[in-house]
Design a protein around this motif. Structure first.
Motif, PDB file in Angstrom:
ATOM      1  N   GLY A 109     -15.215   2.037 -12.431  1.00  0.00           N
ATOM      2  CA  GLY A 109     -14.414   1.100 -13.212  1.00  0.00           C
ATOM      3  C   GLY A 109     -14.827  -0.339 -13.022  1.00  0.00           C
ATOM      4  N   PHE A 110     -16.099  -0.550 -12.671  1.00  0.00           N
ATOM      5  CA  PHE A 110     -16.614  -1.908 -12.533  1.00  0.00           C
ATOM      6  C   PHE A 110     -17.576  -2.156 -13.685  1.00  0.00           C
ATOM      7  CE2 PHE A 110     -19.517  -5.098 -10.467  1.00  0.00           C
ATOM      8  CZ  PHE A 110     -18.592  -6.126 -10.458  1.00  0.00           C
ATOM      9  N   VAL A 179     -15.158  -0.896  -0.486  1.00  0.00           N
ATOM     10  CA  VAL A 179     -14.034  -0.407   0.321  1.00  0.00           C
ATOM     11  C   VAL A 179     -13.066   0.450  -0.489  1.00  0.00           C
ATOM     12  CG1 VAL A 179     -12.094  -1.121   1.775  1.00  0.00           C
ATOM     13  CG2 VAL A 179     -14.231  -2.362   1.873  1.00  0.00           C
ATOM     14  N   VAL A 180     -13.009   0.225  -1.788  1.00  0.00           N
ATOM     15  CA  VAL A 180     -12.105   1.024  -2.619  1.00  0.00           C
ATOM     16  C   VAL A 180     -12.895   2.042  -3.443  1.00  0.00           C
ATOM     17  CG1 VAL A 180     -10.334   0.989  -4.407  1.00  0.00           C
ATOM     18  CG2 VAL A 180     -10.388  -0.816  -2.695  1.00  0.00           C
ATOM     19  N   GLY A 181     -13.628   1.578  -4.437  1.00  0.00           N
ATOM     20  CA  GLY A 181     -14.277   2.507  -5.358  1.00  0.00           C
ATOM     21  C   GLY A 181     -15.261   3.454  -4.701  1.00  0.00           C
ATOM     22  N   TYR A 182     -16.257   2.906  -4.029  1.00  0.00           N
ATOM     23  CA  TYR A 182     -17.314   3.736  -3.452  1.00  0.00           C
ATOM     24  C   TYR A 182     -16.803   4.575  -2.285  1.00  0.00           C
ATOM     25  CZ  TYR A 182     -21.560   4.963  -0.908  1.00  0.00           C
ATOM     26  OH  TYR A 182     -22.542   5.649  -0.242  1.00  0.00           O
ATOM     27  N   LEU A 183     -16.084   3.952  -1.357  1.00  0.00           N
ATOM     28  CA  LEU A 183     -15.650   4.677  -0.163  1.00  0.00           C
ATOM     29  C   LEU A 183     -14.708   5.828  -0.517  1.00  0.00           C
ATOM     30  CD1 LEU A 183     -15.800   4.870   2.906  1.00  0.00           C
ATOM     31  CD2 LEU A 183     -13.839   3.313   3.026  1.00  0.00           C
ATOM     32  N   GLN A 189     -15.691  13.326  -1.734  1.00  0.00           N
ATOM     33  CA  GLN A 189     -16.802  14.282  -1.788  1.00  0.00           C
ATOM     34  C   GLN A 189     -17.064  14.919  -0.427  1.00  0.00           C
ATOM     35  OE1 GLN A 189     -19.502  11.366  -3.420  1.00  0.00           O
ATOM     36  NE2 GLN A 189     -19.606  12.432  -5.394  1.00  0.00           N
ATOM     37  N   LEU A 190     -16.665  14.228   0.637  1.00  0.00           N
ATOM     38  CA  LEU A 190     -16.835  14.758   1.986  1.00  0.00           C
ATOM     39  C   LEU A 190     -15.659  15.634   2.417  1.00  0.00           C
ATOM     40  CD1 LEU A 190     -18.316  11.592   3.748  1.00  0.00           C
ATOM     41  CD2 LEU A 190     -19.509  13.740   3.272  1.00  0.00           C
ATOM     42  N   GLY A 191     -14.681  15.786   1.535  1.00  0.00           N
ATOM     43  CA  GLY A 191     -13.574  16.683   1.821  1.00  0.00           C
ATOM     44  C   GLY A 191     -12.368  16.037   2.477  1.00  0.00           C
ATOM     45  N   TRP A 192     -12.335  14.706   2.548  1.00  0.00           N
ATOM     46  CA  TRP A 192     -11.180  14.031   3.137  1.00  0.00           C
ATOM     47  C   TRP A 192      -9.989  14.148   2.193  1.00  0.00           C
ATOM     48  CZ3 TRP A 192     -11.747   9.367   6.776  1.00  0.00           C
ATOM     49  CH2 TRP A 192     -12.875   9.513   7.586  1.00  0.00           C
ATOM     50  N   THR A 193      -8.797  14.240   2.757  1.00  0.00           N
ATOM     51  CA  THR A 193      -7.593  14.277   1.936  1.00  0.00           C
ATOM     52  C   THR A 193      -7.321  12.885   1.372  1.00  0.00           C
ATOM     53  OG1 THR A 193      -6.099  13.738   3.760  1.00  0.00           O
ATOM     54  CG2 THR A 193      -6.638  16.074   3.413  1.00  0.00           C
ATOM     55  N   PRO A 194      -6.594  12.787   0.262  1.00  0.00           N
ATOM     56  CA  PRO A 194      -6.284  11.465  -0.299  1.00  0.00           C
ATOM     57  C   PRO A 194      -5.575  10.546   0.686  1.00  0.00           C
ATOM     58  CG  PRO A 194      -5.813  13.173  -1.904  1.00  0.00           C
ATOM     59  CD  PRO A 194      -6.149  13.877  -0.629  1.00  0.00           C
ATOM     60  N   MET A 223      -2.450  -4.862   2.183  1.00  0.00           N
ATOM     61  CA  MET A 223      -3.110  -5.094   0.896  1.00  0.00           C
ATOM     62  C   MET A 223      -4.024  -3.926   0.554  1.00  0.00           C
ATOM     63  SD  MET A 223      -5.505  -8.340  -0.140  1.00  0.00           S
ATOM     64  CE  MET A 223      -6.746  -8.227  -1.424  1.00  0.00           C
ATOM     65  N   GLY A 224      -4.681  -3.365   1.563  1.00  0.00           N
ATOM     66  CA  GLY A 224      -5.557  -2.224   1.335  1.00  0.00           C
ATOM     67  C   GLY A 224      -4.810  -1.013   0.821  1.00  0.00           C
ATOM     68  N   VAL A 225      -3.619  -0.774   1.359  1.00  0.00           N
ATOM     69  CA  VAL A 225      -2.803   0.351   0.888  1.00  0.00           C
ATOM     70  C   VAL A 225      -2.432   0.153  -0.582  1.00  0.00           C
ATOM     71  CG1 VAL A 225      -0.583   1.530   1.152  1.00  0.00           C
ATOM     72  CG2 VAL A 225      -1.909   0.890   3.185  1.00  0.00           C
ATOM     73  N   VAL A 226      -2.003  -1.062  -0.915  1.00  0.00           N
ATOM     74  CA  VAL A 226      -1.616  -1.363  -2.299  1.00  0.00           C
ATOM     75  C   VAL A 226      -2.807  -1.216  -3.243  1.00  0.00           C
ATOM     76  CG1 VAL A 226      -0.788  -3.171  -3.851  1.00  0.00           C
ATOM     77  CG2 VAL A 226       0.269  -2.880  -1.600  1.00  0.00           C
ATOM     78  N   PHE A 227      -3.956  -1.722  -2.835  1.00  0.00           N
ATOM     79  CA  PHE A 227      -5.131  -1.671  -3.708  1.00  0.00           C
ATOM     80  C   PHE A 227      -5.614  -0.237  -3.931  1.00  0.00           C
ATOM     81  CE2 PHE A 227      -7.274  -6.067  -4.127  1.00  0.00           C
ATOM     82  CZ  PHE A 227      -6.051  -6.644  -4.430  1.00  0.00           C
ATOM     83  N   VAL A 228      -5.552   0.595  -2.915  1.00  0.00           N
ATOM     84  CA  VAL A 228      -5.935   1.998  -3.101  1.00  0.00           C
ATOM     85  C   VAL A 228      -4.969   2.674  -4.070  1.00  0.00           C
ATOM     86  CG1 VAL A 228      -6.089   4.257  -1.987  1.00  0.00           C
ATOM     87  CG2 VAL A 228      -7.137   2.262  -0.906  1.00  0.00           C
ATOM     88  N   TRP A 229      -3.688   2.403  -3.908  1.00  0.00           N
ATOM     89  CA  TRP A 229      -2.690   2.999  -4.804  1.00  0.00           C
ATOM     90  C   TRP A 229      -2.931   2.561  -6.248  1.00  0.00           C
ATOM     91  CZ3 TRP A 229       1.294   1.008  -7.896  1.00  0.00           C
ATOM     92  CH2 TRP A 229       2.199   1.964  -8.385  1.00  0.00           C
ATOM     93  N   LEU A 230      -3.216   1.273  -6.438  1.00  0.00           N
ATOM     94  CA  LEU A 230      -3.471   0.769  -7.791  1.00  0.00           C
ATOM     95  C   LEU A 230      -4.761   1.348  -8.367  1.00  0.00           C
ATOM     96  CD1 LEU A 230      -2.468  -2.992  -7.373  1.00  0.00           C
ATOM     97  CD2 LEU A 230      -1.198  -1.197  -8.573  1.00  0.00           C
ATOM     98  N   TYR A 231      -5.769   1.493  -7.536  1.00  0.00           N
ATOM     99  CA  TYR A 231      -7.030   2.067  -8.017  1.00  0.00           C
ATOM    100  C   TYR A 231      -6.826   3.500  -8.494  1.00  0.00           C
ATOM    101  CZ  TYR A 231     -11.739   4.017  -7.938  1.00  0.00           C
ATOM    102  OH  TYR A 231     -12.904   4.656  -8.278  1.00  0.00           O
ATOM    103  N   ARG A 232      -6.069   4.253  -7.755  1.00  0.00           N
ATOM    104  CA  ARG A 232      -5.821   5.636  -8.157  1.00  0.00           C
ATOM    105  C   ARG A 232      -4.944   5.701  -9.405  1.00  0.00           C
ATOM    106  NH1 ARG A 232      -5.007   7.999  -2.004  1.00  0.00           N
ATOM    107  NH2 ARG A 232      -7.220   8.469  -1.650  1.00  0.00           N
ATOM    108  N   ARG A 233      -4.102   4.727  -9.569  1.00  0.00           N
ATOM    109  CA  ARG A 233      -3.232   4.699 -10.750  1.00  0.00           C
ATOM    110  C   ARG A 233      -4.011   4.301 -12.001  1.00  0.00           C
ATOM    111  NH1 ARG A 233       2.250   4.158 -11.905  1.00  0.00           N
ATOM    112  NH2 ARG A 233       2.751   2.884 -13.726  1.00  0.00           N
ATOM    113  N   TRP A 234      -4.885   3.280 -11.862  1.00  0.00           N
ATOM    114  CA  TRP A 234      -5.623   2.745 -13.004  1.00  0.00           C
ATOM    115  C   TRP A 234      -7.008   3.356 -13.160  1.00  0.00           C
ATOM    116  CZ3 TRP A 234      -4.145  -2.815 -11.154  1.00  0.00           C
ATOM    117  CH2 TRP A 234      -2.816  -3.074 -11.523  1.00  0.00           C
ATOM    118  N   GLY A 235      -7.586   3.866 -12.090  1.00  0.00           N
ATOM    119  CA  GLY A 235      -8.924   4.440 -12.154  1.00  0.00           C
ATOM    120  C   GLY A 235     -10.022   3.415 -12.312  1.00  0.00           C
ATOM    121  N   ARG A 236      -9.745   2.153 -11.936  1.00  0.00           N
ATOM    122  CA  ARG A 236     -10.720   1.081 -12.119  1.00  0.00           C
ATOM    123  C   ARG A 236     -10.634   0.079 -10.969  1.00  0.00           C
ATOM    124  NH1 ARG A 236     -13.101   0.331 -16.685  1.00  0.00           N
ATOM    125  NH2 ARG A 236     -13.249  -1.928 -16.439  1.00  0.00           N
TER     126      ARG A 236
END
Length: 268
Positions: A109-110, A179-183, A189-194, A223-236
């Motif tokens: 989403g970049f 830290v968000v998109g790539y990681l 892909q490595l099998g980590w839970t969300p 802020m990291g928790v919020v940004f991950v949540w928003l990324y998963r919500r918006w996909g970008r």
């Protein structure tokens, strides 16, 4: 010409590398080792130095965007631009690794496909987080849990504000893409839970801000928790890059304009 055509054909027909979990793990460690993972280790060492130094944390300064060549503005500008450009190399490396999957940064989403929604969402996020962020920083410093953050210490030259803006955008692109998109993509892909991936991303974000103190770590963790949540919500990551850019521009440029002119803003 026939030889060249044959060479191209041979290259095109070369079998693709099979991307395994081990490859994903190794490339993730490589990207982090060249960028924000290394910054996290550096910040930890800096924090240890600060807490073991006589005096309180708030009596020490964490300076960002400092002059690289005091008294030599053109050389200083060259160093500033060099630092900004080279800091983005890990993002190019991420793009290269995604290409091996026949993907691109657009997958994260970049891109420029949704500029206005990204700008609107990013501005809204920046407004909310910025308000809470300033209050949290002042409270943490007042409690002695944070150093005095000096967002900029550049000379008063014509390129000061453009460089501060470029630095803010560079921080945003580097952090949100990696830290968000790539990681999150690689950890999935490595099998980590969300949930585990969210914690890893948030802790990493907090870790490389630890040089600012406990407040810097906890604030960026949240802020990291919020940004991950928003990324998963918006996909970008686009809106997150916008939000982060605006937050840093506000911090860098705002400090340059207000430091020493208002009583509520701590200075070193």
């Amino acid at each position: 010409m026939q030889v060249e055509s044959g060479a191209v054909a041979d290259a095109d027909s070369f079998p693709q590398e099979r991307l395994t979990r081990r490859i994903f793990r190794d490339e993730t460690l490589l990207v982090l080792g060249l960028s924000l993972g290394a910054s996290g280790v550096s910040a930890l060492i800096s924090f240890v130095g600060s807490v073991t130094k006589p005096g309180g944390l708030k009596d020490q300064a964490a300076t960002m965007n400092a002059s690289a060549a005091p008294g030599r503005p053109w050389l200083d500008l060259a160093w500033q631009l060099f630092g900004i450009a080279t800091a983005l190399v890990p993002v190019v490396l991420v793009a290269h690794f995604l290409m091996r999957e026949r993907e691109s940064l657009r997958t994260l989403g970049f891109d420029r496909t949704r500029p206005w929604p990204d700008l609107a969402r990013g501005a809204g996020v920046a407004a909310v987080i910025g308000s809470f962020g300033i209050a949290f920083y002042l409270a943490a410093r007042g409690l002695g849990a944070n150093l005095t953050v000096v967002p900029e210490a550049l000379p008063d030259v014509w390129w000061k504000y453009p460089v501060l803006i470029l630095s803010a955008v560079q921080n945003a692109v580097l952090e949100e893409v990696i830290v968000v998109g790539y990681l999150l993509r690689r950890l999935g892909q490595l099998g980590w839970t969300p949930g585990t991936a969210l914690v890893a991303s948030a802790v990493l974000r907090g870790s490389y801000h630890l040089y600012q103190g406990i407040g810097g770590f906890l604030g960026n963790l949240a802020m990291g928790v919020v940004f991950v949540w928003l990324y998963r919500r918006w996909g970008r990551v686009g809106p997150l890059v916008v939000a982060h850019s605006l937050l840093d521009i506000g911090a860098f440029v705002g400090y340059a304009l207000l430091a020493g002119r208002v009583g509520w803003l701590p200075t070193a």
